[in-house]
Design a protein around this motif. Structure first.
Motif, PDB file in Angstrom:
ATOM      1  N   ALA A  90       0.841  -1.208   0.000  1.00  0.00           N
ATOM      2  CA  ALA A  90       0.000   0.000   0.000  1.00  0.00           C
ATOM      3  C   ALA A  90       0.870   1.250   0.000  1.00  0.00           C
ATOM      4  CB  ALA A  90      -0.920  -0.001   1.220  1.00  0.00           C
ATOM      5  N   LEU A  91       0.276   2.326  -0.516  1.00  0.00           N
ATOM      6  CA  LEU A  91       0.973   3.607  -0.541  1.00  0.00           C
ATOM      7  C   LEU A  91       1.377   4.036   0.873  1.00  0.00           C
ATOM      8  CD1 LEU A  91       1.187   5.941  -2.901  1.00  0.00           C
ATOM      9  CD2 LEU A  91      -0.415   7.119  -1.410  1.00  0.00           C
ATOM     10  N   VAL A  92       2.605   4.533   1.011  1.00  0.00           N
ATOM     11  CA  VAL A  92       3.016   5.110   2.295  1.00  0.00           C
ATOM     12  C   VAL A  92       2.196   6.387   2.511  1.00  0.00           C
ATOM     13  CG1 VAL A  92       4.897   6.247   3.536  1.00  0.00           C
ATOM     14  CG2 VAL A  92       5.377   4.205   2.168  1.00  0.00           C
ATOM     15  N   PRO A  93       1.468   6.499   3.622  1.00  0.00           N
ATOM     16  CA  PRO A  93       0.675   7.717   3.862  1.00  0.00           C
ATOM     17  C   PRO A  93       1.552   8.969   3.831  1.00  0.00           C
ATOM     18  CG  PRO A  93       0.112   6.023   5.453  1.00  0.00           C
ATOM     19  CD  PRO A  93       1.313   5.515   4.699  1.00  0.00           C
ATOM     20  N   ARG A  94       1.022  10.014   3.198  1.00  0.00           N
ATOM     21  CA  ARG A  94       1.768  11.257   3.031  1.00  0.00           C
ATOM     22  C   ARG A  94       1.206  12.342   3.946  1.00  0.00           C
ATOM     23  NH1 ARG A  94       3.628   7.741  -0.385  1.00  0.00           N
ATOM     24  NH2 ARG A  94       4.492   8.422  -2.389  1.00  0.00           N
ATOM     25  N   GLU A  96       0.523  15.389   3.264  1.00  0.00           N
ATOM     26  CA  GLU A  96      -0.533  16.203   2.615  1.00  0.00           C
ATOM     27  C   GLU A  96      -1.909  15.598   2.850  1.00  0.00           C
ATOM     28  OE1 GLU A  96       2.453  15.048   1.274  1.00  0.00           O
ATOM     29  OE2 GLU A  96       1.940  15.068  -0.853  1.00  0.00           O
ATOM     30  N   THR A  97      -1.946  14.266   2.888  1.00  0.00           N
ATOM     31  CA  THR A  97      -3.231  13.577   3.012  1.00  0.00           C
ATOM     32  C   THR A  97      -3.857  13.787   4.395  1.00  0.00           C
ATOM     33  OG1 THR A  97      -2.356  11.997   1.421  1.00  0.00           O
ATOM     34  CG2 THR A  97      -4.333  11.337   2.582  1.00  0.00           C
ATOM     35  N   GLU A  98      -3.030  14.185   5.364  1.00  0.00           N
ATOM     36  CA  GLU A  98      -3.581  14.449   6.698  1.00  0.00           C
ATOM     37  C   GLU A  98      -4.626  15.562   6.637  1.00  0.00           C
ATOM     38  OE1 GLU A  98       0.014  15.277   8.919  1.00  0.00           O
ATOM     39  OE2 GLU A  98       0.060  13.213   9.655  1.00  0.00           O
ATOM     40  N   PHE A 121     -12.555   5.525  -0.315  1.00  0.00           N
ATOM     41  CA  PHE A 121     -12.441   4.836  -1.607  1.00  0.00           C
ATOM     42  C   PHE A 121     -10.953   4.661  -1.929  1.00  0.00           C
ATOM     43  CE2 PHE A 121     -12.142   4.772  -6.209  1.00  0.00           C
ATOM     44  CZ  PHE A 121     -13.261   4.082  -6.644  1.00  0.00           C
ATOM     45  N   GLY A 122     -10.457   3.427  -1.908  1.00  0.00           N
ATOM     46  CA  GLY A 122      -9.022   3.166  -2.115  1.00  0.00           C
ATOM     47  C   GLY A 122      -8.269   3.404  -0.825  1.00  0.00           C
ATOM     48  N   THR A 123      -8.535   2.564   0.166  1.00  0.00           N
ATOM     49  CA  THR A 123      -8.073   2.866   1.529  1.00  0.00           C
ATOM     50  C   THR A 123      -6.585   2.620   1.744  1.00  0.00           C
ATOM     51  OG1 THR A 123      -8.778   2.683   3.838  1.00  0.00           O
ATOM     52  CG2 THR A 123      -8.571   0.618   2.627  1.00  0.00           C
ATOM     53  N   GLY A 124      -5.959   1.768   0.935  1.00  0.00           N
ATOM     54  CA  GLY A 124      -4.512   1.507   1.088  1.00  0.00           C
ATOM     55  C   GLY A 124      -4.198   0.986   2.475  1.00  0.00           C
ATOM     56  N   THR A 125      -3.347   1.698   3.218  1.00  0.00           N
ATOM     57  CA  THR A 125      -3.005   1.300   4.591  1.00  0.00           C
ATOM     58  C   THR A 125      -4.176   1.468   5.553  1.00  0.00           C
ATOM     59  OG1 THR A 125      -2.314   3.564   5.064  1.00  0.00           O
ATOM     60  CG2 THR A 125      -0.574   1.999   4.420  1.00  0.00           C
ATOM     61  N   GLY A 126      -5.231   2.142   5.075  1.00  0.00           N
ATOM     62  CA  GLY A 126      -6.370   2.403   5.955  1.00  0.00           C
ATOM     63  C   GLY A 126      -6.249   3.730   6.699  1.00  0.00           C
ATOM     64  N   CYS A 127      -5.218   4.493   6.393  1.00  0.00           N
ATOM     65  CA  CYS A 127      -4.908   5.679   7.213  1.00  0.00           C
ATOM     66  C   CYS A 127      -6.081   6.647   7.332  1.00  0.00           C
ATOM     67  CB  CYS A 127      -3.658   6.385   6.698  1.00  0.00           C
ATOM     68  SG  CYS A 127      -3.721   6.938   4.985  1.00  0.00           S
ATOM     69  N   ILE A 128      -6.752   6.962   6.202  1.00  0.00           N
ATOM     70  CA  ILE A 128      -7.835   7.954   6.262  1.00  0.00           C
ATOM     71  C   ILE A 128      -9.020   7.383   7.048  1.00  0.00           C
ATOM     72  CG2 ILE A 128      -9.458   9.365   4.929  1.00  0.00           C
ATOM     73  CD1 ILE A 128      -7.454   9.349   2.620  1.00  0.00           C
ATOM     74  N   ALA A 129      -9.393   6.145   6.715  1.00  0.00           N
ATOM     75  CA  ALA A 129     -10.526   5.503   7.399  1.00  0.00           C
ATOM     76  C   ALA A 129     -10.283   5.472   8.913  1.00  0.00           C
ATOM     77  CB  ALA A 129     -10.721   4.088   6.856  1.00  0.00           C
ATOM     78  N   SER A 189     -11.474  10.273  -0.819  1.00  0.00           N
ATOM     79  CA  SER A 189     -10.516   9.439  -1.539  1.00  0.00           C
ATOM     80  C   SER A 189      -9.245  10.207  -1.873  1.00  0.00           C
ATOM     81  CB  SER A 189     -11.132   8.911  -2.849  1.00  0.00           C
ATOM     82  OG  SER A 189     -10.228   8.029  -3.494  1.00  0.00           O
ATOM     83  N   ASN A 190      -8.160   9.472  -1.801  1.00  0.00           N
ATOM     84  CA  ASN A 190      -6.876   9.960  -2.313  1.00  0.00           C
ATOM     85  C   ASN A 190      -6.505   8.976  -3.420  1.00  0.00           C
ATOM     86  OD1 ASN A 190      -4.268  10.940  -2.704  1.00  0.00           O
ATOM     87  ND2 ASN A 190      -3.428   9.769  -0.975  1.00  0.00           N
ATOM     88  N   PRO A 191      -7.145   9.100  -4.591  1.00  0.00           N
ATOM     89  CA  PRO A 191      -6.977   8.053  -5.607  1.00  0.00           C
ATOM     90  C   PRO A 191      -5.623   8.153  -6.310  1.00  0.00           C
ATOM     91  CG  PRO A 191      -8.301   9.829  -6.493  1.00  0.00           C
ATOM     92  CD  PRO A 191      -8.002  10.193  -5.061  1.00  0.00           C
ATOM     93  N   PRO A 192      -5.255   7.128  -7.060  1.00  0.00           N
ATOM     94  CA  PRO A 192      -4.022   7.219  -7.845  1.00  0.00           C
ATOM     95  C   PRO A 192      -4.187   8.357  -8.856  1.00  0.00           C
ATOM     96  CG  PRO A 192      -4.901   4.974  -7.823  1.00  0.00           C
ATOM     97  CD  PRO A 192      -5.955   5.853  -7.244  1.00  0.00           C
ATOM     98  N   TYR A 193      -3.203   9.268  -8.923  1.00  0.00           N
ATOM     99  CA  TYR A 193      -3.379  10.403  -9.835  1.00  0.00           C
ATOM    100  C   TYR A 193      -2.143  10.759 -10.655  1.00  0.00           C
ATOM    101  CZ  TYR A 193      -1.803  12.937  -5.586  1.00  0.00           C
ATOM    102  OH  TYR A 193      -1.141  13.358  -4.471  1.00  0.00           O
ATOM    103  N   SER A 213      -0.292   0.266  -8.663  1.00  0.00           N
ATOM    104  CA  SER A 213      -1.745   0.461  -8.696  1.00  0.00           C
ATOM    105  C   SER A 213      -2.197   1.586  -7.767  1.00  0.00           C
ATOM    106  CB  SER A 213      -2.448  -0.842  -8.316  1.00  0.00           C
ATOM    107  OG  SER A 213      -2.036  -1.217  -7.023  1.00  0.00           O
ATOM    108  N   ALA A 214      -1.348   1.996  -6.831  1.00  0.00           N
ATOM    109  CA  ALA A 214      -1.703   3.102  -5.932  1.00  0.00           C
ATOM    110  C   ALA A 214      -1.315   4.452  -6.528  1.00  0.00           C
ATOM    111  CB  ALA A 214      -1.014   2.918  -4.585  1.00  0.00           C
ATOM    112  N   LEU A 215      -0.546   4.407  -7.613  1.00  0.00           N
ATOM    113  CA  LEU A 215      -0.032   5.647  -8.219  1.00  0.00           C
ATOM    114  C   LEU A 215      -0.691   5.954  -9.549  1.00  0.00           C
ATOM    115  CD1 LEU A 215       3.808   4.927  -7.802  1.00  0.00           C
ATOM    116  CD2 LEU A 215       2.421   6.393  -6.332  1.00  0.00           C
TER     117      LEU A 215
HETATM  118  N1  GLN Z   1      -5.972   6.152   0.973  1.00  0.00           N
HETATM  119  C1  GLN Z   1      -4.599   5.768   1.043  1.00  0.00           C
HETATM  120  C2  GLN Z   1      -3.761   6.987   1.385  1.00  0.00           C
HETATM  121  O1  GLN Z   1      -4.204   8.093   1.270  1.00  0.00           O
HETATM  122  C3  GLN Z   1      -4.128   5.120  -0.249  1.00  0.00           C
HETATM  123  C4  GLN Z   1      -4.127   6.040  -1.426  1.00  0.00           C
HETATM  124  C5  GLN Z   1      -3.634   5.382  -2.704  1.00  0.00           C
HETATM  125  O2  GLN Z   1      -3.239   4.230  -2.730  1.00  0.00           O
HETATM  126  N2  GLN Z   1      -3.673   6.126  -3.784  1.00  0.00           N
HETATM  127  O3  GLN Z   1      -2.628   6.878   1.768  1.00  0.00           O
END
Ligand code: GLN
Length: 283
Positions: A90-94, A96-98, A121-129, A189-193, A213-215
């Motif tokens: 999973a994506l390392v939480p950043r 900015e996402t905080e 949507f796209g929880t990855g590590t679950g950090c936002i949830a 959501s912090n989707p792949p962008y 897939s996370a990017l």
């Molecule tokens: N929601 C997760 C995060 O913000 C995963 C995001 C992602 O994989 N694009 O870190």
């Protein structure tokens, strides 16, 4: 070798490997190894490292020199003050996402409908949830991801942060795993962008260690926004909001995508370096 010498030598090595903030990285890895807060190293500059410690540090510094992310080496990161275990799945939480998480929990806390509900949507590590659940003790969160490995990690993180009983984890592509009549107060959501062709140009820490897939947001990086703009509508309660992170420079394109799908864009928020990074919209 003393603690101070080890820091200096390691920082020099990491600088040669083009690691950003080499001294900070050296200190963080040594603090991790010695199981002490980083600043405590400063009270121990003259302490001699044992041979075992020196060998172990060399291994950690070598990995960081190969541009493995610090968080993968230490095994975790902090997100909104919550400890989140990280892995290659999973994506390392950043940082900015905080901000996105904070906007989300503030919105949930203004709602009278209790329990309030949110979809990550796209929880990855679950950090936002996890942040949403922890900051809103009555909220019920649904965390979606296409990757079963990421979901396993997210569940572990939720348990570690004692919010697992208020988060439902669902595996699937897009919204397919939801009941067709599911409705939320908030979709976040912090989707792949990242545009597919740009991935090769990213720092090795991201390019080689975050899951592709996370990017990967498709040819122009905006695939997930098109999908969310079209498909999220029916999963939002009438007064609900969608909050999305996006990449630097994508604000105008994403605003148009949502407006074309008849959303009302309420706000576009800047990150700490004054770049537009979050869209808030409603129906
Ligand atoms: N929601 C997760 C995060 O913000 C995963 C995001 C992602 O994989 N694009 O870190």
């Amino acid at each position: 070798m003393t603690v101070l010498e080890a820091i200096q030598k390691s920082a020099e090595f990491l600088a040669k490997k083009n690691v950003e903030s080499p001294r900070l990285n050296a200190e963080q890895l040594l603090a991790h190894l010695l199981k002490m807060p980083r600043l405590k190293l400063y009270l121990n500059f003259d302490r001699a490292l044992t041979t075992a410690e020196t060998d172990a540090l060399r291994e950690l510094i070598k990995r960081r020199g190969l541009r493995e992310p610090l968080q993968h080496i230490t095994g975790s990161t902090s997100f909104c003050g919550f400890e989140i275990t990280v892995s290659r799945h999973a994506l390392v939480p950043r940082p900015e996402t905080e901000m996105l998480a904070e906007l989300g929990w503030q919105f949930l806390s203004t709602l009278n409908s209790q329990p309030s509900t949110a979809l990550d949507f796209g929880t990855g590590t679950g950090c936002i949830a996890i942040a949403l659940a922890a900051k809103n003790p009555h909220a019920k969160i649904t965390a979606l991801d296409i990757s079963p490995e990421a979901l396993a990690l997210a569940k572990e993180n939720a348990a570690q942060n004692k919010v697992a009983e208020r988060i439902e984890f669902l595996q699937g592509d897009g919204f397919v795993a939801l009941k067709t009549d599911a409705q939320f107060d908030l979709i976040v959501s912090n989707p792949p962008y990242i545009a597919s062709a740009e991935i090769a140009t990213l720092d090795p820490e991201v390019r080689d260690f975050d899951p592709r897939s996370a990017l990967d947001g498709g040819a122009d990086g905006l695939d997930f926004y098109r999908r969310l703009a079209a498909e999220a509508k029916s999963f939002l309660k009438p007064a609900g909001k969608i909050m999305l992170e996006f990449g630097d420079g994508q604000a105008d394109a994403i605003k148009s995508i949502f407006e074309n799908e008849k959303w009302i864009v309420e706000a576009v928020r800047d990150d700490y370096s004054q770049r537009a990074r979050i869209l808030v919209a409603r129906l």
